[in-house]
Motif scaffolding. Structure first.
Motif, PDB file in Angstrom:
ATOM      1  N   GLY A   1       3.271   2.510 -21.483  1.00 32.18           N
ATOM      2  CA  GLY A   1       4.339   1.835 -20.743  1.00 32.18           C
ATOM      3  C   GLY A   1       5.363   2.835 -20.230  1.00 32.18           C
ATOM      4  O   GLY A   1       5.773   2.781 -19.077  1.00 32.18           O
ATOM      5  N   PHE A   2       5.751   3.778 -21.080  1.00 32.94           N
ATOM      6  CA  PHE A   2       6.749   4.762 -20.658  1.00 32.94           C
ATOM      7  C   PHE A   2       6.234   5.621 -19.507  1.00 32.94           C
ATOM      8  O   PHE A   2       6.908   5.792 -18.491  1.00 32.94           O
ATOM      9  N   TRP A   3       5.031   6.150 -19.668  1.00 27.84           N
ATOM     10  CA  TRP A   3       4.550   7.087 -18.648  1.00 27.84           C
ATOM     11  C   TRP A   3       4.265   6.393 -17.320  1.00 27.84           C
ATOM     12  O   TRP A   3       4.480   6.972 -16.261  1.00 27.84           O
ATOM     13  N   SER A   4       3.819   5.145 -17.369  1.00 22.56           N
ATOM     14  CA  SER A   4       3.591   4.482 -16.081  1.00 22.56           C
ATOM     15  C   SER A   4       4.926   4.154 -15.405  1.00 22.56           C
ATOM     16  O   SER A   4       5.031   4.227 -14.183  1.00 22.56           O
ATOM     17  N   LEU A   5       5.959   3.838 -16.196  1.00 19.73           N
ATOM     18  CA  LEU A   5       7.293   3.637 -15.605  1.00 19.73           C
ATOM     19  C   LEU A   5       7.793   4.938 -14.974  1.00 19.73           C
ATOM     20  O   LEU A   5       8.291   4.966 -13.850  1.00 19.73           O
ATOM     21  N   ALA A   6       7.611   6.036 -15.712  1.00 20.53           N
ATOM     22  CA  ALA A   6       8.106   7.329 -15.229  1.00 20.53           C
ATOM     23  C   ALA A   6       7.420   7.734 -13.925  1.00 20.53           C
ATOM     24  O   ALA A   6       8.036   8.324 -13.049  1.00 20.53           O
ATOM     25  N   LEU A   7       6.143   7.394 -13.775  1.00 23.87           N
ATOM     26  CA  LEU A   7       5.414   7.860 -12.602  1.00 23.87           C
ATOM     27  C   LEU A   7       5.568   6.932 -11.393  1.00 23.87           C
ATOM     28  O   LEU A   7       5.549   7.383 -10.262  1.00 23.87           O
ATOM     29  N   PHE A   8       5.706   5.610 -11.632  1.00 17.96           N
ATOM     30  CA  PHE A   8       5.669   4.680 -10.498  1.00 17.96           C
ATOM     31  C   PHE A   8       7.018   4.141 -10.039  1.00 17.96           C
ATOM     32  O   PHE A   8       7.178   3.767  -8.891  1.00 17.96           O
ATOM     33  N   TYR A   9       7.975   4.034 -10.937  1.00 18.05           N
ATOM     34  CA  TYR A   9       9.133   3.208 -10.622  1.00 18.05           C
ATOM     35  C   TYR A   9       9.949   3.707  -9.435  1.00 18.05           C
ATOM     36  O   TYR A   9      10.460   2.930  -8.632  1.00 18.05           O
ATOM     37  N   ASN A  10      10.067   5.013  -9.364  1.00 14.03           N
ATOM     38  CA  ASN A  10      10.904   5.691  -8.394  1.00 14.03           C
ATOM     39  C   ASN A  10      10.776   5.174  -6.951  1.00 14.03           C
ATOM     40  O   ASN A  10      11.721   5.153  -6.189  1.00 14.03           O
ATOM     41  N   TRP A  11       9.585   4.692  -6.577  1.00  7.96           N
ATOM     42  CA  TRP A  11       9.343   4.247  -5.205  1.00  7.96           C
ATOM     43  C   TRP A  11       9.808   2.815  -4.911  1.00  7.96           C
ATOM     44  O   TRP A  11       9.932   2.420  -3.756  1.00  7.96           O
ATOM     45  N   ALA A  12      10.012   2.037  -5.976  1.00  9.05           N
ATOM     46  CA  ALA A  12      10.081   0.585  -5.786  1.00  9.05           C
ATOM     47  C   ALA A  12      11.285   0.094  -4.969  1.00  9.05           C
ATOM     48  O   ALA A  12      11.199  -0.940  -4.314  1.00  9.05           O
ATOM     49  N   GLY A  13      12.396   0.846  -4.977  1.00 10.36           N
ATOM     50  CA  GLY A  13      13.632   0.362  -4.365  1.00 10.36           C
ATOM     51  C   GLY A  13      13.541   0.024  -2.885  1.00 10.36           C
ATOM     52  O   GLY A  13      14.354  -0.753  -2.369  1.00 10.36           O
ATOM     53  N   VAL A  14      12.548   0.600  -2.195  1.00  8.84           N
ATOM     54  CA  VAL A  14      12.448   0.368  -0.740  1.00  8.84           C
ATOM     55  C   VAL A  14      12.239  -1.120  -0.422  1.00  8.84           C
ATOM     56  O   VAL A  14      12.525  -1.559   0.687  1.00  8.84           O
ATOM     57  N   HIS A  15      11.770  -1.897  -1.409  1.00  9.89           N
ATOM     58  CA  HIS A  15      11.521  -3.320  -1.111  1.00  9.89           C
ATOM     59  C   HIS A  15      12.814  -4.066  -0.744  1.00  9.89           C
ATOM     60  O   HIS A  15      12.752  -5.181  -0.243  1.00  9.89           O
ATOM     61  N   HIS A  16      13.977  -3.451  -0.981  1.00  9.61           N
ATOM     62  CA  HIS A  16      15.228  -4.085  -0.546  1.00  9.61           C
ATOM     63  C   HIS A  16      15.369  -4.059   0.969  1.00  9.61           C
ATOM     64  O   HIS A  16      16.236  -4.728   1.517  1.00  9.61           O
ATOM     65  N   LEU A  17      14.559  -3.246   1.626  1.00  8.04           N
ATOM     66  CA  LEU A  17      14.699  -3.107   3.083  1.00  8.04           C
ATOM     67  C   LEU A  17      13.531  -3.723   3.828  1.00  8.04           C
ATOM     68  O   LEU A  17      13.269  -3.380   4.982  1.00  8.04           O
ATOM     69  N   ILE A  18      12.815  -4.634   3.167  1.00  2.85           N
ATOM     70  CA  ILE A  18      11.707  -5.323   3.850  1.00  2.85           C
ATOM     71  C   ILE A  18      12.271  -6.036   5.084  1.00  2.85           C
ATOM     72  O   ILE A  18      13.266  -6.755   4.982  1.00  2.85           O
ATOM     73  N   GLY A  19      11.647  -5.787   6.223  1.00  2.00           N
ATOM     74  CA  GLY A  19      12.147  -6.383   7.464  1.00  2.00           C
ATOM     75  C   GLY A  19      13.191  -5.512   8.144  1.00  2.00           C
ATOM     76  O   GLY A  19      13.653  -5.825   9.234  1.00  2.00           O
ATOM     77  N   GLY A  20      13.590  -4.416   7.503  1.00  5.32           N
ATOM     78  CA  GLY A  20      14.613  -3.540   8.072  1.00  5.32           C
ATOM     79  C   GLY A  20      14.005  -2.494   9.007  1.00  5.32           C
ATOM     80  O   GLY A  20      12.783  -2.317   9.051  1.00  5.32           O
ATOM     81  N   PRO A  21      14.868  -1.785   9.747  1.00  2.00           N
ATOM     82  CA  PRO A  21      14.378  -0.841  10.758  1.00  2.00           C
ATOM     83  C   PRO A  21      13.980   0.518  10.177  1.00  2.00           C
ATOM     84  O   PRO A  21      14.536   1.550  10.528  1.00  2.00           O
ATOM     85  N   ILE A  22      13.052   0.517   9.257  1.00  3.91           N
ATOM     86  CA  ILE A  22      12.517   1.781   8.730  1.00  3.91           C
ATOM     87  C   ILE A  22      11.000   1.704   8.835  1.00  3.91           C
ATOM     88  O   ILE A  22      10.446   0.605   8.978  1.00  3.91           O
ATOM     89  N   PRO A  23      10.298   2.852   8.790  1.00  4.76           N
ATOM     90  CA  PRO A  23       8.846   2.818   8.992  1.00  4.76           C
ATOM     91  C   PRO A  23       8.143   1.847   8.037  1.00  4.76           C
ATOM     92  O   PRO A  23       8.479   1.779   6.849  1.00  4.76           O
ATOM     93  N   VAL A  24       7.170   1.138   8.604  1.00 11.13           N
ATOM     94  CA  VAL A  24       6.488   0.103   7.818  1.00 11.13           C
ATOM     95  C   VAL A  24       5.746   0.712   6.631  1.00 11.13           C
ATOM     96  O   VAL A  24       5.678   0.116   5.555  1.00 11.13           O
ATOM     97  N   TRP A  25       5.227   1.934   6.818  1.00 10.38           N
ATOM     98  CA  TRP A  25       4.463   2.532   5.710  1.00 10.38           C
ATOM     99  C   TRP A  25       5.348   2.772   4.481  1.00 10.38           C
ATOM    100  O   TRP A  25       4.904   2.639   3.349  1.00 10.38           O
ATOM    101  N   LEU A  26       6.638   3.081   4.742  1.00  6.40           N
ATOM    102  CA  LEU A  26       7.560   3.304   3.627  1.00  6.40           C
ATOM    103  C   LEU A  26       7.765   2.014   2.845  1.00  6.40           C
ATOM    104  O   LEU A  26       7.743   2.004   1.609  1.00  6.40           O
ATOM    105  N   ILE A  27       7.935   0.921   3.600  1.00 10.38           N
ATOM    106  CA  ILE A  27       8.134  -0.378   2.948  1.00 10.38           C
ATOM    107  C   ILE A  27       6.868  -0.753   2.176  1.00 10.38           C
ATOM    108  O   ILE A  27       6.935  -1.198   1.024  1.00 10.38           O
ATOM    109  N   SER A  28       5.711  -0.522   2.815  1.00 13.98           N
ATOM    110  CA  SER A  28       4.454  -0.867   2.133  1.00 13.98           C
ATOM    111  C   SER A  28       4.308  -0.074   0.847  1.00 13.98           C
ATOM    112  O   SER A  28       3.877  -0.606  -0.179  1.00 13.98           O
ATOM    113  N   ALA A  29       4.685   1.209   0.907  1.00 10.99           N
ATOM    114  CA  ALA A  29       4.605   2.032  -0.305  1.00 10.99           C
ATOM    115  C   ALA A  29       5.513   1.457  -1.387  1.00 10.99           C
ATOM    116  O   ALA A  29       5.145   1.391  -2.569  1.00 10.99           O
TER     117      ALA A  29
END
Lengths: 495, 74
Positions: free
Chosen positions: A257-285
């Motif tokens: 649980g710890f190591w998967s949080l450490a490796l994956f979590y960092n990217w998740a915040g972009v979901h706050h900008l779904i529909g916003g004017p940033i590249p779609v691939w970033l949102i998808s990531a």
């Protein structure tokens, strides 16, 4: 091996030597910094609650205090967020997190004065920041509303705390790094990283355009995911097995649980900008990372559940575990909601609604704050060598907090969903002079009102907690139970 | 647009280092025996003062009653 990494590898974890320092000695040596952080945290909790009540009532009764400039909605809402985040939550993290770290290192406490200095400066910084917000000096960056001038003061205090954590770890007397230590070390390393990058790219050397928004949400979401979440989980992984007197169900799963949080979590915040004017691939990531978080959450949920299952009575008889188990269950639920809300088809309804506010309280209150309450209930009798003066006040605290936050979550999630559906329907107006017409505002108002009622319950809970804590500090009754249950003396006699 | 991409590159580098530190820590823990002997590792939280097999938290003033009840269940 690099000299940097060898710095941390003092003892062979396979050869478990008996540490020379007793837990009670660690508790005794941590007394002053822990007290400083806990007292400040609880005072900020009361101040933040006051701002919350004012902001909540203004949502359905906007005429309330409308002519009093410092408490206009924009300011008081931000003051609430910052008082709770940097005042209550961070002080609680410093108290409970560092205390757990010290106990797991099982070494004499060095440089406690670093923590005292950091604590004093941190709280001065937050006080100036909140006054700055109330007097209109706030920024428009969510989670960073305090005037940027206090940034260096907070950063300095934080550096001291981070350095103390690393030094404590370096001089540990135990070879094995327990999962809670991993979480705390991770959080101590991640938070300054997040804070410094955000301050630099938003205020000091501002990036252009939507990159600022991207940095803002990378920071805002990771404060929850890489600072409060690991600290909350560290407390659960330490206190749940500790109070029950048996090891965690699967230690392997806890590390996964710890190591998967450490490796994956960092990217998740972009979901706050779904529909916003940033590249779609970033949102998808960001969406992929958010859904990937199901892995550490399921792993953690199974582990917590299997550790507590069959011990319902023991959980119920421990004030600490009542709060901790409530927090652990909320963590699972809030995280699933979070992953679900990151899907585009769901986000199109929940974005810009009270649903998101509900989700934030689900994470920060139902999970994190409840866990910290549990931690403080376990920690204070050991730090002060006194018992909590009133069992009744603890029960009032638990029930008012549990019912209050439960009610708030239902109100904001259901109300927010209705609001989102209405916002997507062009036939429904936001407001209409005709009071019988179906409007977005009209449909939302009862839910906002019930949120205020839940806020009153939470206020009662916090006052009960404060009174009990104050009596414990200064009241003579607290000493009556000196040989009491949570200090184990009675248990040993009975056994 | 060039500037936007430049900043994106900067945060990509920050993100990359962030990820790399997590990988380095995982590598360190594997290399130094932290991922072995979980049975022993999970018990480091207990000691003579707060031993395994003993409940360590009750409501104030209710410990005797509560621990009796727990013993009955066992």
């Amino acid at each position: 091996m690099s000299p940097f990494l060898s710095f941390f590898n003092k003892i062979d974890p396979q050869v478990e030597t008996k540490p020379k320092v007793a837990l009670s000695e660690v508790d005794h040596e941590m007394r002053l910094p822990v007290l400083l952080f806990t007292i400040s945290g609880i005072l900020w909790l009361l101040i933040g609650t006051f701002f919350a009540i004012v902001a909540s009532f203004k949502m359905h009764s906007p005429e309330l205090l409308a002519n009093f400039e410092p408490l206009t909605f924009g300011r008081v809402r931000s003051a609430h967020l910052n008082a709770m985040t940097y005042g209550w939550a961070n002080n609680a993290v410093f108290a409970v997190g560092l205390w757990i770290m010290a106990r797991l290192c099982k070494a004499h406490i060095r440089y406690a004065s670093m923590l005292i200095i950091a604590g004093v400066f941190w709280n001065i910084g937050v006080t100036i920041g909140i006054i700055g917000i109330l007097t209109g000096g706030l920024t428009s960056v969510e989670w960073l509303e305090m005037p940027p001038q206090v940034g260096p003061l907070l950063a300095f205090s934080y550096v001291l705390i981070g350095m103390w954590g690393i030094l404590m770890f370096r001089f540990r007397e135990r070879g094995h790094v327990y999962v809670s230590q991993w979480y705390i070390l991770g959080a101590l390393f991640w938070f300054p990283w997040l804070y410094v990058v955000a301050i630099t790219m938003i205020f000091l050397e501002p990036a252009r355009g939507t990159i600022q928004a991207l940095t803002n949400w990378w920071f805002g979401h990771n404060v929850l995911g890489l600072w409060y979440t690991p600290m909350g989980l560290a407390a659960i992984y330490y206190l749940l097995p500790k109070v029950l007197g048996r090891p965690i169900y699967s230690y392997y799963l806890s590390l996964l649980g710890f190591w998967s949080l450490a490796l994956f979590y960092n990217w998740a915040g972009v979901h706050h900008l779904i529909g916003g004017p940033i590249p779609v691939w970033l949102i998808s990531a960001g969406i992929v990372a958010s859904v990937m978080m199901v892995i550490p959450v399921v792993v953690t949920a199974i582990n917590h559940h299997m550790s507590a299952v069959g011990n319902a009575r023991a959980v119920w008889q421990s004030p600490t575990l009542r709060f901790i188990v409530f927090g652990a269950m909320s963590y699972t639920l809030a995280s699933f909601f979070g992953s679900w809300m990151a899907l585009r088809s769901v986000n199109v309804v929940t974005h810009f609604t009270q649903f998101t506010i509900g989700h934030a309280h689900h994470g920060v209150y139902a999970f994190f704050t409840m866990t910290m309450f549990g931690g403080i209930y376990f920690m204070m009798p050991r730090i002060l060598e006194r018992e909590w003066p009133s069992a009744m006040l603890i029960k009032v605290h638990f029930w008012c907090a549990a019912i209050g936050i439960g009610m708030m979550l239902v109100a904001l999630h259901v109300g927010g969903w209705i609001q989102g559906m209405d916002l997507n329907n062009p036939d429904i107006p936001f407001f209409s002079p005709d009071s019988s017409a179906r409007t977005i505002l009209g449909a939302l108002k009862p839910w906002l009102f019930s949120r205020s009622i839940s806020g009153i319950l939470l206020t009662i809970a916090h006052i009960a907690f404060f009174v009990n804590f104050a009596l414990m500090l200064i009241g003579p009754r607290a000493v009556r139970y000196k040989e009491g249950p949570t200090l184990l003396a009675a248990e040993r006699k009975g056994a | 647009m060039f500037e936007w991409n430049l900043y994106l590159m900067i945060i990509a580098v920050f993100g990359g280092i962030f990820f790399a530190t997590a990988v380095a820590a995982l590598w360190w823990s594997a290399k130094h025996g932290q991922l072995r002997n979980f049975e022993q590792g999970s018990r480091v939280i207990f000691d003579d003062e707060e031993p395994e097999g003993v409940h360590t938290d009750y409501f104030p003033g209710e410990s005797a009653k509560a621990s009796d009840k727990l013993r009955e269940i066992r």
